[in-house]
Design a protein around this motif. Structure first.
Motif, PDB file in Angstrom:
ATOM      1  N   TYR A  90       0.843  -1.194   0.000  1.00  0.00           N
ATOM      2  CA  TYR A  90       0.000   0.000   0.000  1.00  0.00           C
ATOM      3  C   TYR A  90       0.882   1.249   0.000  1.00  0.00           C
ATOM      4  O   TYR A  90       1.746   1.420   0.863  1.00  0.00           O
ATOM      5  CB  TYR A  90      -0.903   0.008   1.235  1.00  0.00           C
ATOM      6  CG  TYR A  90      -1.807   1.211   1.304  1.00  0.00           C
ATOM      7  CD1 TYR A  90      -2.847   1.367   0.407  1.00  0.00           C
ATOM      8  CD2 TYR A  90      -1.609   2.187   2.269  1.00  0.00           C
ATOM      9  CE1 TYR A  90      -3.679   2.471   0.463  1.00  0.00           C
ATOM     10  CE2 TYR A  90      -2.437   3.291   2.339  1.00  0.00           C
ATOM     11  CZ  TYR A  90      -3.468   3.428   1.420  1.00  0.00           C
ATOM     12  OH  TYR A  90      -4.280   4.527   1.474  1.00  0.00           O
ATOM     13  N   SER A 172      -3.340  -5.205   2.354  1.00  0.00           N
ATOM     14  CA  SER A 172      -3.443  -4.418   1.125  1.00  0.00           C
ATOM     15  C   SER A 172      -3.642  -5.358  -0.052  1.00  0.00           C
ATOM     16  O   SER A 172      -3.043  -6.434  -0.118  1.00  0.00           O
ATOM     17  CB  SER A 172      -2.178  -3.579   0.911  1.00  0.00           C
ATOM     18  OG  SER A 172      -1.025  -4.394   0.842  1.00  0.00           O
ATOM     19  N   LYS A 182      -6.777  -0.931   1.071  1.00  0.00           N
ATOM     20  CA  LYS A 182      -6.207  -1.472   2.301  1.00  0.00           C
ATOM     21  C   LYS A 182      -7.333  -1.689   3.305  1.00  0.00           C
ATOM     22  O   LYS A 182      -8.413  -1.085   3.226  1.00  0.00           O
ATOM     23  CB  LYS A 182      -5.168  -0.521   2.889  1.00  0.00           C
ATOM     24  CG  LYS A 182      -5.751   0.817   3.356  1.00  0.00           C
ATOM     25  CD  LYS A 182      -4.760   1.596   4.169  1.00  0.00           C
ATOM     26  CE  LYS A 182      -5.302   2.987   4.487  1.00  0.00           C
ATOM     27  NZ  LYS A 182      -6.573   2.975   5.211  1.00  0.00           N
TER      28      LYS A 182
END
Length: 364
Positions: A90, A172, A182
């Protein structure tokens, strides 16, 4: 002269010689006293030499420990700072929140909202401000030293089936609309982790970490969990770098305290802030002012930190006989400290660390 007379004469001569020799054998009282004095001087010299060698060896050992402790503390801080803002796959962070996050928060929603600020600092507080005081007391913090908060995830991912109850995790991956997203949650309810990888399998989890570094007046309190004074550390309190880390207690998220390095007396941090989004610092601040020198930092400023200059003062755990520390030490924007005029030897460690993940995102 007969043979018997010769023998008697020879025996009498030998007897007289033996008596003469016996009168000259051994030491006189004066000679004995001189010998004893010389022996005592030799023993005194050897004792002095051994004492000096022992003292020198002891001082060398204390100095070596001080240097090792200082370098180890610098390495610990550097490693964690370089990983600040690491959230696995992420990377598309949201805008900075309007207010500074609660560093003591343990709820998944609060931790999720704080993700855009991987670095958060408190500049030399004399008393712990709210809401940080909820998890860190004044008794456990050396007044006038900095406090550093680092947010990131563990570098190792685990399958959902291995999640621990109460531990906070970040997942994520792709949502049902195939958008990269996420999810923040705990191992107590793994049903919230529904994001997937490109092959359709569930995405793994990464443990979410909040590390709070600070200098404490002691290593081991005399009783309980709070430093109380001269009775700590068996009557010789030693300032210690400690870390509170988001963990688990009784199946729920909680902070656990870990003493890291003894002999760390002061910690001062200067934050390099990027104002033009090129990934490089444009100015350094202690954390309480902007480039104009007057305006306080905003949450957006904290989100733009790309480097941190560490200024760390380490001291011996024990005093050195006859030594008086008359030196001053430059701790960056915080100014100088000392002279302490005590028997502790000290050494200043300083270095600039790049906050790799936030600065890397800006430099793209």
């Amino acid at each position: 002269m007969t043979m018997n007379a010769l023998v008697r004469k020879s025996l009498r001569a030998g007897y007289r010689h033996a008596r003469a020799v016996s009168r000259h054998a051994g030491l006189s009282l004066v000679e004995l006293m001189v010998a004893i004095t010389i022996g005592l001087l030799l023993v005194l010299g050897i004792t002095t030499l051994i004492t000096q060698q022992s003292s020198a060896s002891n001082e060398l050992s204390k100095s070596s420990q001080q240097i090792e402790n200082g370098r180890y503390a610098m390495q610990l801080l550097q490693d964690d700072i370089e990983l600040a803002g690491y959230y696995g796959e992420y990377y598309n962070l949201a805008a900075a929140p309007a207010t500074m996050p609660d560093a003591c928060a343990t709820a998944a929603a609060d931790l999720d909202a704080a993700i855009p600020l991987p670095i958060q600092g408190y500049d030399s507080p004399s008393t712990i401000p709210d809401p940080l005081s909820a998890c860190l007391s004044d008794a456990n913090h050396v007044a006038g030293t900095d406090i550093l908060v680092i947010r990131r995830t563990d570098t190792t991912s685990i399958p959902i089936a291995s999640a621990a109850a109460g531990q906070v995790y970040l997942q994520s991956g792709l949502d049902v609309s195939l958008n990269f997203s996420k999810v923040m949650g705990t191992g107590s309810d793994t049903t919230v982790f529904t994001l997937k990888k490109k092959d359709g399998s569930l995405a793994p989890l990464r443990k979410y970490l909040v590390d709070i570094y600070y200098v404490s007046p002691c290593n081991v309190p005399a009783s309980g969990s709070a430093c109380t004074g001269s009775s700590d550390d068996n009557g010789k309190p030693v300032p210690t770098l400690k870390r509170m880390q988001l963990s688990v207690s009784g199946g729920a998220p909680a902070f656990a305290v870990t003493p890291l390095v003894e002999g760390i007396q002061n910690l001062q941090l200067d934050y390099g802030i990027d104002t033009d989004s090129d990934g490089a610092p444009d100015y350094y601040t202690s954390g309480t002012y902007q480039q104009d020198g007057a305006t306080a930092l905003t949450t957006a400023d904290w989100a733009n930190i790309v480097t941190i200059r560490i200024n760390l003062l380490a001291r011996n755990n024990e005093t050195s006989v006859g030594y008086v520390d008359k030196k001053t030490y430059n701790l960056g924007n915080a100014g100088t400290v000392g002279a302490f005029n005590d028997g502790y030897k000290r050494h200043l460690f300083s270095g600039i660390v790049r906050v790799v993940n936030p600065s890397g995102r800006k430099a793209k």
